[in-house]
Design a protein around this motif. Structure first.
Motif, PDB file in Angstrom:
ATOM      1  N   ILE A 111       0.944  -1.134   0.099  1.00  0.00           N
ATOM      2  CA  ILE A 111      -0.068  -0.078  -0.053  1.00  0.00           C
ATOM      3  C   ILE A 111       1.068   1.177   0.022  1.00  0.00           C
ATOM      4  O   ILE A 111       1.510   1.277   0.973  1.00  0.00           O
ATOM      5  N   LEU A 112       0.696   2.079  -0.942  1.00  0.00           N
ATOM      6  CA  LEU A 112       1.535   3.442  -1.069  1.00  0.00           C
ATOM      7  C   LEU A 112       0.852   4.365  -0.276  1.00  0.00           C
ATOM      8  O   LEU A 112      -0.367   4.668  -0.533  1.00  0.00           O
ATOM      9  N   CYS A 113       1.678   5.117   0.322  1.00  0.00           N
ATOM     10  CA  CYS A 113       0.857   6.218   1.174  1.00  0.00           C
ATOM     11  C   CYS A 113       1.812   7.439   1.394  1.00  0.00           C
ATOM     12  O   CYS A 113       3.141   7.199   1.518  1.00  0.00           O
ATOM     13  N   SER A 114       1.365   8.434   1.208  1.00  0.00           N
ATOM     14  CA  SER A 114       2.049   9.741   1.696  1.00  0.00           C
ATOM     15  C   SER A 114       1.240  10.703   2.296  1.00  0.00           C
ATOM     16  O   SER A 114      -0.152  10.579   1.955  1.00  0.00           O
ATOM     17  N   GLY A 115       1.805  11.646   2.830  1.00  0.00           N
ATOM     18  CA  GLY A 115       0.982  12.696   3.608  1.00  0.00           C
ATOM     19  C   GLY A 115       1.219  12.865   5.017  1.00  0.00           C
ATOM     20  O   GLY A 115       2.171  12.450   5.345  1.00  0.00           O
ATOM     21  N   SER A 116       0.210  12.953   5.640  1.00  0.00           N
ATOM     22  CA  SER A 116       0.171  12.934   7.369  1.00  0.00           C
ATOM     23  C   SER A 116      -0.188  11.777   7.704  1.00  0.00           C
ATOM     24  O   SER A 116      -0.814  10.790   7.200  1.00  0.00           O
ATOM     25  N   ARG A 117      -0.170  11.923   9.036  1.00  0.00           N
ATOM     26  CA  ARG A 117      -0.667  10.838   9.955  1.00  0.00           C
ATOM     27  C   ARG A 117      -2.149  10.226   9.507  1.00  0.00           C
ATOM     28  O   ARG A 117      -2.400   9.198   9.596  1.00  0.00           O
ATOM     29  N   GLY A 118      -3.008  11.261   9.688  1.00  0.00           N
ATOM     30  CA  GLY A 118      -4.267  10.975   9.103  1.00  0.00           C
ATOM     31  C   GLY A 118      -4.490  10.241   7.612  1.00  0.00           C
ATOM     32  O   GLY A 118      -5.494   9.676   7.303  1.00  0.00           O
ATOM     33  N   ASP A 119      -3.445  10.580   6.840  1.00  0.00           N
ATOM     34  CA  ASP A 119      -3.593   9.890   5.671  1.00  0.00           C
ATOM     35  C   ASP A 119      -3.226   8.346   5.526  1.00  0.00           C
ATOM     36  O   ASP A 119      -3.492   7.381   5.025  1.00  0.00           O
ATOM     37  N   GLY A 138       5.851   4.318   2.723  1.00  0.00           N
ATOM     38  CA  GLY A 138       5.756   5.685   3.049  1.00  0.00           C
ATOM     39  C   GLY A 138       6.998   6.557   3.550  1.00  0.00           C
ATOM     40  O   GLY A 138       7.989   5.670   3.674  1.00  0.00           O
ATOM     41  N   MET A 139       6.903   7.573   3.986  1.00  0.00           N
ATOM     42  CA  MET A 139       8.149   8.421   4.551  1.00  0.00           C
ATOM     43  C   MET A 139       8.349   7.671   5.759  1.00  0.00           C
ATOM     44  O   MET A 139       7.741   7.373   6.461  1.00  0.00           O
ATOM     45  N   ARG A 140       9.797   7.679   5.842  1.00  0.00           N
ATOM     46  CA  ARG A 140      10.578   6.904   7.278  1.00  0.00           C
ATOM     47  C   ARG A 140       9.961   7.549   8.364  1.00  0.00           C
ATOM     48  O   ARG A 140       9.860   6.735   9.580  1.00  0.00           O
ATOM     49  N   GLU A 141       9.503   8.567   8.419  1.00  0.00           N
ATOM     50  CA  GLU A 141       9.148   9.365   9.721  1.00  0.00           C
ATOM     51  C   GLU A 141       7.697   8.590  10.315  1.00  0.00           C
ATOM     52  O   GLU A 141       7.367   8.772  11.444  1.00  0.00           O
ATOM     53  N   PHE A 142       7.095   7.875   9.611  1.00  0.00           N
ATOM     54  CA  PHE A 142       5.843   7.059   9.894  1.00  0.00           C
ATOM     55  C   PHE A 142       6.297   5.584  10.244  1.00  0.00           C
ATOM     56  O   PHE A 142       5.276   4.791  10.693  1.00  0.00           O
ATOM     57  N   GLU A 143       7.286   5.237  10.187  1.00  0.00           N
ATOM     58  CA  GLU A 143       7.782   3.823  10.283  1.00  0.00           C
ATOM     59  C   GLU A 143       7.118   3.321  11.713  1.00  0.00           C
ATOM     60  O   GLU A 143       6.636   2.159  11.854  1.00  0.00           O
ATOM     61  N   GLY A 144       7.450   4.165  12.775  1.00  0.00           N
ATOM     62  CA  GLY A 144       7.159   3.589  13.969  1.00  0.00           C
ATOM     63  C   GLY A 144       5.711   3.484  14.531  1.00  0.00           C
ATOM     64  O   GLY A 144       5.169   2.487  14.884  1.00  0.00           O
ATOM     65  N   PHE A 145       4.992   4.502  13.688  1.00  0.00           N
ATOM     66  CA  PHE A 145       3.352   4.759  13.755  1.00  0.00           C
ATOM     67  C   PHE A 145       2.783   3.378  13.102  1.00  0.00           C
ATOM     68  O   PHE A 145       2.099   2.816  13.750  1.00  0.00           O
ATOM     69  N   VAL A 146       3.303   3.070  11.783  1.00  0.00           N
ATOM     70  CA  VAL A 146       2.618   1.917  11.266  1.00  0.00           C
ATOM     71  C   VAL A 146       2.962   0.593  12.012  1.00  0.00           C
ATOM     72  O   VAL A 146       2.106  -0.178  12.299  1.00  0.00           O
ATOM     73  N   ARG A 147       4.460   0.430  12.110  1.00  0.00           N
ATOM     74  CA  ARG A 147       4.869  -0.762  12.677  1.00  0.00           C
ATOM     75  C   ARG A 147       4.263  -0.970  14.317  1.00  0.00           C
ATOM     76  O   ARG A 147       3.667  -1.969  14.740  1.00  0.00           O
ATOM     77  N   ALA A 152      -4.636  -2.485   6.112  1.00  0.00           N
ATOM     78  CA  ALA A 152      -3.719  -3.405   6.173  1.00  0.00           C
ATOM     79  C   ALA A 152      -3.973  -4.624   7.199  1.00  0.00           C
ATOM     80  O   ALA A 152      -3.597  -5.788   7.049  1.00  0.00           O
ATOM     81  N   GLN A 153      -4.272  -4.192   8.307  1.00  0.00           N
ATOM     82  CA  GLN A 153      -4.760  -5.151   9.463  1.00  0.00           C
ATOM     83  C   GLN A 153      -5.742  -6.017   8.949  1.00  0.00           C
ATOM     84  O   GLN A 153      -5.798  -7.233   9.265  1.00  0.00           O
ATOM     85  N   GLU A 154      -6.805  -5.661   8.198  1.00  0.00           N
ATOM     86  CA  GLU A 154      -7.884  -6.635   7.790  1.00  0.00           C
ATOM     87  C   GLU A 154      -7.287  -7.400   6.771  1.00  0.00           C
ATOM     88  O   GLU A 154      -7.618  -8.610   6.764  1.00  0.00           O
ATOM     89  N   LEU A 155      -6.572  -7.024   5.828  1.00  0.00           N
ATOM     90  CA  LEU A 155      -6.138  -7.964   4.929  1.00  0.00           C
ATOM     91  C   LEU A 155      -4.890  -9.037   5.469  1.00  0.00           C
ATOM     92  O   LEU A 155      -4.969 -10.035   5.066  1.00  0.00           O
ATOM     93  N   LYS A 156      -4.511  -8.534   6.638  1.00  0.00           N
ATOM     94  CA  LYS A 156      -3.462  -9.577   7.294  1.00  0.00           C
ATOM     95  C   LYS A 156      -4.521 -10.642   7.918  1.00  0.00           C
ATOM     96  O   LYS A 156      -4.023 -11.705   7.885  1.00  0.00           O
ATOM     97  N   GLU A 157      -5.697 -10.267   8.671  1.00  0.00           N
ATOM     98  CA  GLU A 157      -6.451 -11.183   9.077  1.00  0.00           C
ATOM     99  C   GLU A 157      -7.045 -12.228   7.952  1.00  0.00           C
ATOM    100  O   GLU A 157      -7.354 -13.266   8.407  1.00  0.00           O
ATOM    101  N   LEU A 158      -7.034 -11.851   6.917  1.00  0.00           N
ATOM    102  CA  LEU A 158      -7.596 -12.499   5.893  1.00  0.00           C
ATOM    103  C   LEU A 158      -6.442 -13.651   5.406  1.00  0.00           C
ATOM    104  O   LEU A 158      -6.513 -14.238   4.168  1.00  0.00           O
ATOM    105  N   GLY A 159      -5.224 -13.394   5.877  1.00  0.00           N
ATOM    106  CA  GLY A 159      -4.105 -14.351   5.468  1.00  0.00           C
ATOM    107  C   GLY A 159      -3.246 -13.724   4.275  1.00  0.00           C
ATOM    108  O   GLY A 159      -2.295 -14.309   3.947  1.00  0.00           O
ATOM    109  N   LYS A 160      -3.366 -12.284   4.259  1.00  0.00           N
ATOM    110  CA  LYS A 160      -2.430 -11.760   3.183  1.00  0.00           C
ATOM    111  C   LYS A 160      -1.117 -11.086   3.527  1.00  0.00           C
ATOM    112  O   LYS A 160      -0.939 -10.654   4.645  1.00  0.00           O
TER     113      LYS A 160
END
Length: 111
Positions: free
Chosen positions: A4-12, A34-43, A20-28
């Motif tokens: 999933i490609l993403c850019s912008g702010s935290r709200g984006d 995105g920009m490295r500053e959001f890595e901790g937030f996403v992980r 992504a969480q739902e897709l993971k639950e479906l076994g994907k």
């Protein structure tokens, strides 16, 4: 792998984290790029992350151009402003493509 490609702010990023969480639950296998500053937030939500290096600061994008883009009150002004940011656009497009190289659609298209 779904990327999933993403850019912008935290709200984006927030709606894509939920997707992504739902897709993971479906076994994907899924990750967000995105920009490295959001890595901790996403992980922090248990989603894999592929950081891109392109950001306004590292590419020396003039902040006045960003303000111009945000305040453009008609499509022509916006187009002219984004034309000044062409280098940034090319850089981020190349990094997004690299992030997708292991994704299902890219792999199928190259076969």
């Amino acid at each position: 792998m779904i990327t999933i490609l993403c850019s912008g702010s935290r709200g984006d990023f927030q709606p894509y984290i939920a997707l992504a969480q739902e897709l993971k639950e479906l076994g994907k296998d899924v990750r967000i790029t995105g920009m490295r500053e959001f890595e901790g937030f996403v992980r922090g939500y248990g989603v894999d992350f592929y950081p891109i290096q392109a950001d306004f600061k590292s590419l020396n994008v003039d902040e006045s151009i960003l303000k111009e883009a945000q305040s453009a009150d008609n499509p022509l002004k916006m187009l002219l402003t984004f034309n000044k940011m062409k280098g940034y656009g090319l850089s981020i497009a190349n990094e997004f493509y690299a992030a997708c190289e292991e994704s299902e659609l890219i792999k199928k298209a190259l076969i």
